[in-house]
Design a protein around this motif. Sequence first.
Motif, PDB file in Angstrom:
ATOM      1  N   VAL A  71       0.855  -1.189   0.000  1.00  0.00           N
ATOM      2  CA  VAL A  71       0.000   0.000   0.000  1.00  0.00           C
ATOM      3  C   VAL A  71       0.895   1.245   0.000  1.00  0.00           C
ATOM      4  CG1 VAL A  71      -1.849   1.237   1.162  1.00  0.00           C
ATOM      5  CG2 VAL A  71      -1.766  -1.270   1.257  1.00  0.00           C
ATOM      6  N   MET A  75       0.901   6.236  -6.985  1.00  0.00           N
ATOM      7  CA  MET A  75       0.703   5.137  -7.917  1.00  0.00           C
ATOM      8  C   MET A  75       2.006   4.738  -8.612  1.00  0.00           C
ATOM      9  SD  MET A  75      -1.118   2.824  -9.372  1.00  0.00           S
ATOM     10  CE  MET A  75      -2.845   3.131  -8.976  1.00  0.00           C
ATOM     11  N   ILE A 183     -10.288  -8.984  -5.903  1.00  0.00           N
ATOM     12  CA  ILE A 183      -8.852  -8.794  -5.693  1.00  0.00           C
ATOM     13  C   ILE A 183      -8.155 -10.127  -5.451  1.00  0.00           C
ATOM     14  CG2 ILE A 183      -7.191  -7.937  -3.979  1.00  0.00           C
ATOM     15  CD1 ILE A 183      -8.846  -5.344  -3.912  1.00  0.00           C
ATOM     16  N   VAL A 198      -1.090  -4.341  -9.826  1.00  0.00           N
ATOM     17  CA  VAL A 198      -1.367  -3.083  -9.133  1.00  0.00           C
ATOM     18  C   VAL A 198      -2.862  -2.807  -9.265  1.00  0.00           C
ATOM     19  CG1 VAL A 198      -0.942  -0.605  -9.053  1.00  0.00           C
ATOM     20  CG2 VAL A 198       0.933  -2.171  -9.569  1.00  0.00           C
ATOM     21  N   PHE A 199      -3.519  -2.637  -8.133  1.00  0.00           N
ATOM     22  CA  PHE A 199      -4.966  -2.413  -8.123  1.00  0.00           C
ATOM     23  C   PHE A 199      -5.290  -0.937  -7.944  1.00  0.00           C
ATOM     24  CE2 PHE A 199      -4.782  -6.873  -6.655  1.00  0.00           C
ATOM     25  CZ  PHE A 199      -5.691  -7.454  -7.546  1.00  0.00           C
ATOM     26  N   ASN A 200      -6.340  -0.503  -8.648  1.00  0.00           N
ATOM     27  CA  ASN A 200      -6.975   0.782  -8.356  1.00  0.00           C
ATOM     28  C   ASN A 200      -8.398   0.444  -7.917  1.00  0.00           C
ATOM     29  OD1 ASN A 200      -6.319   3.772  -8.634  1.00  0.00           O
ATOM     30  ND2 ASN A 200      -8.359   3.702  -9.557  1.00  0.00           N
ATOM     31  N   PRO A 201      -8.598   0.166  -6.620  1.00  0.00           N
ATOM     32  CA  PRO A 201      -9.904  -0.293  -6.152  1.00  0.00           C
ATOM     33  C   PRO A 201     -10.937   0.819  -6.165  1.00  0.00           C
ATOM     34  CG  PRO A 201      -8.149  -0.761  -4.553  1.00  0.00           C
ATOM     35  CD  PRO A 201      -7.631   0.244  -5.531  1.00  0.00           C
ATOM     36  N   SER A 209     -10.433  -3.488   0.538  1.00  0.00           N
ATOM     37  CA  SER A 209      -9.442  -3.825  -0.482  1.00  0.00           C
ATOM     38  C   SER A 209      -8.031  -3.841   0.109  1.00  0.00           C
ATOM     39  CB  SER A 209      -9.525  -2.823  -1.641  1.00  0.00           C
ATOM     40  OG  SER A 209     -10.819  -2.821  -2.222  1.00  0.00           O
ATOM     41  N   ILE A 213      -5.332  -6.910   0.273  1.00  0.00           N
ATOM     42  CA  ILE A 213      -3.981  -6.794  -0.298  1.00  0.00           C
ATOM     43  C   ILE A 213      -2.925  -7.078   0.758  1.00  0.00           C
ATOM     44  CG2 ILE A 213      -2.346  -5.102  -1.242  1.00  0.00           C
ATOM     45  CD1 ILE A 213      -4.817  -3.968  -2.819  1.00  0.00           C
ATOM     46  N   CYS A 231      -0.269  -4.634  -5.199  1.00  0.00           N
ATOM     47  CA  CYS A 231      -0.038  -3.274  -4.701  1.00  0.00           C
ATOM     48  C   CYS A 231      -1.260  -2.397  -4.970  1.00  0.00           C
ATOM     49  CB  CYS A 231       1.186  -2.663  -5.376  1.00  0.00           C
ATOM     50  SG  CYS A 231       2.740  -3.517  -5.020  1.00  0.00           S
ATOM     51  N   THR A 232      -1.330  -1.302  -4.217  1.00  0.00           N
ATOM     52  CA  THR A 232      -2.379  -0.317  -4.433  1.00  0.00           C
ATOM     53  C   THR A 232      -1.933   1.009  -3.827  1.00  0.00           C
ATOM     54  OG1 THR A 232      -4.760   0.116  -4.259  1.00  0.00           O
ATOM     55  CG2 THR A 232      -3.678  -0.762  -2.304  1.00  0.00           C
ATOM     56  N   PRO A 236      -7.267   5.737  -3.792  1.00  0.00           N
ATOM     57  CA  PRO A 236      -7.490   5.558  -5.228  1.00  0.00           C
ATOM     58  C   PRO A 236      -8.501   6.563  -5.771  1.00  0.00           C
ATOM     59  CG  PRO A 236      -8.636   3.867  -3.998  1.00  0.00           C
ATOM     60  CD  PRO A 236      -7.828   4.637  -3.004  1.00  0.00           C
TER      61      PRO A 236
END
Length: 502
Positions: A71, A75, A183, A198-201, A209, A213, A231-232, A236
């Motif tokens: 986290v 980004m 996820i 890489v997540f953009n929740p 989220s 993670i 990762c995030t 977001p």
Amino acid sequence: MKPWRPEGFTETVEKPCLEILRGNGRNGVIAVLESERNETVAVSEQLVQDVVKEIIARLQIDAGPGGSRGVFKDMNTAIEAAKQAQKKVQAMSMDQREKIISIIRRKTKENAEVLARMGVQETGMGNVGHKILKHHLVAERTPGTEDITTTAWSGDRGLTLVEMGPFGVIGAITPCTNPSETIICNTIGMLAGGNTVVFNPHPQAIMTSIFAIHMLNEASMEAGGPETIACTVENPTLETGNVMMKHKDISLLVATGGPGVVTAVLSSGKRGIGAGAGNPPVLVDETADIRKAAEDIVNGCTFDNNLPCIAEKEIVAVESVAEELMYYMVSEQGCYQADKEEVDKLTGLALTQKGLNRKCVGRSAKALLGMIGVDVPDNIRCIVFEGEKEHPLISEELMMPILGIVRAKDFDDAVEKAVWLEHGNRHSAHIHSKNVDHITQYAKAIDTAILVKNAPSYAALGFGGEGYCTFTIASRTGEGLTSASAFTKRRRCVMSDSLCIR
């Protein structure tokens, strides 16, 4: 390493959903739905705030120079961390990847109740018992490295292999309807293929989220893997999503959500997998077992308060069986038949000029009726009414336990109406019929990634049906039910005039 739990959450409890996943089929599913039917979860705003504060505090305590277990504030930093982790993942053997995945499966089951309660409390959507079921399903039926296969041709001119290789770092956008489920499911498949993600929740589900993670990266570390397989960012936004979509180190984009986010991904200039909207119709013809159809349809429609994109959203019934179907739904399956005035109020409540009223999405039938001043018993789990296919509560994908029933004069008319209602999404559709010719005609006409016959919609994902689980169903881009192999690229290796021993 004992999983961290926010204060106020209970330890995971065993649920009879395990019996479903171990093969008890339809009866097991119904037993669980019956046991969960009357469960209500009071969404405490204070509890949500307490959880948010506790997670943020934990992030600040754990955060080192590289962020807190996947986290990050920025980004670009998140993508760089995933890139470095992917170099290690790609060098791993399949056995090493599978070891991480096996720990992810265990941790998902251990934390199923925590994740379920967090999802409901943070978003205000869904049903805790059903979300527990979904997490067990993800843990047990999401394909891992077994989905990564090699094709070989051997002949007089040598040996040719086609292997599945990683894209690298995958950028993924996830929804608030199934936040942790998506996820976890995505990470298992992407990791199996040698990728990191890489997540953009969705901001509405960011704490759930982040918890997921953290859990995924803890599983990797427990198996000796890198700390940032997933990762995030802490916050977001549309901007962080744009950074992710345009970043040079993102090789593949995967979007699970509404039509807007899928369109954005497909307009990015990168390879994209788009899991977008659906408005699944269920057709009931004159040959169906009507009593069973009523039970299956209501069970499917009300699962997690109709949040799954595959769930039955409206019914098209042949005229000769429509009355009988409605009778069983109301008298035996906990449906409330709304009159015209109530339907008008529900329409004004559920739909706004900007689209769906988010305060209604994923809410129970009792809660929705309460919003229009109608008090019903706790056993009411679905709202039904009759209308034309153009009615907004029928033609729009609601993600609420509201089922409009459209009458058709015959089977051909029913097919025509159902195809119109699906709106060309090619996502999911369902049918109850004992006529094989009818099922075949419908399947060809509707042309969806999923077609369930004579069962609740959730049979498509492994509840009382065969096959694997996924929460990213890419109908728009053609992958259908995604798995690890969908997150890989094909590579051909040719050895000419050698290694032929025939």
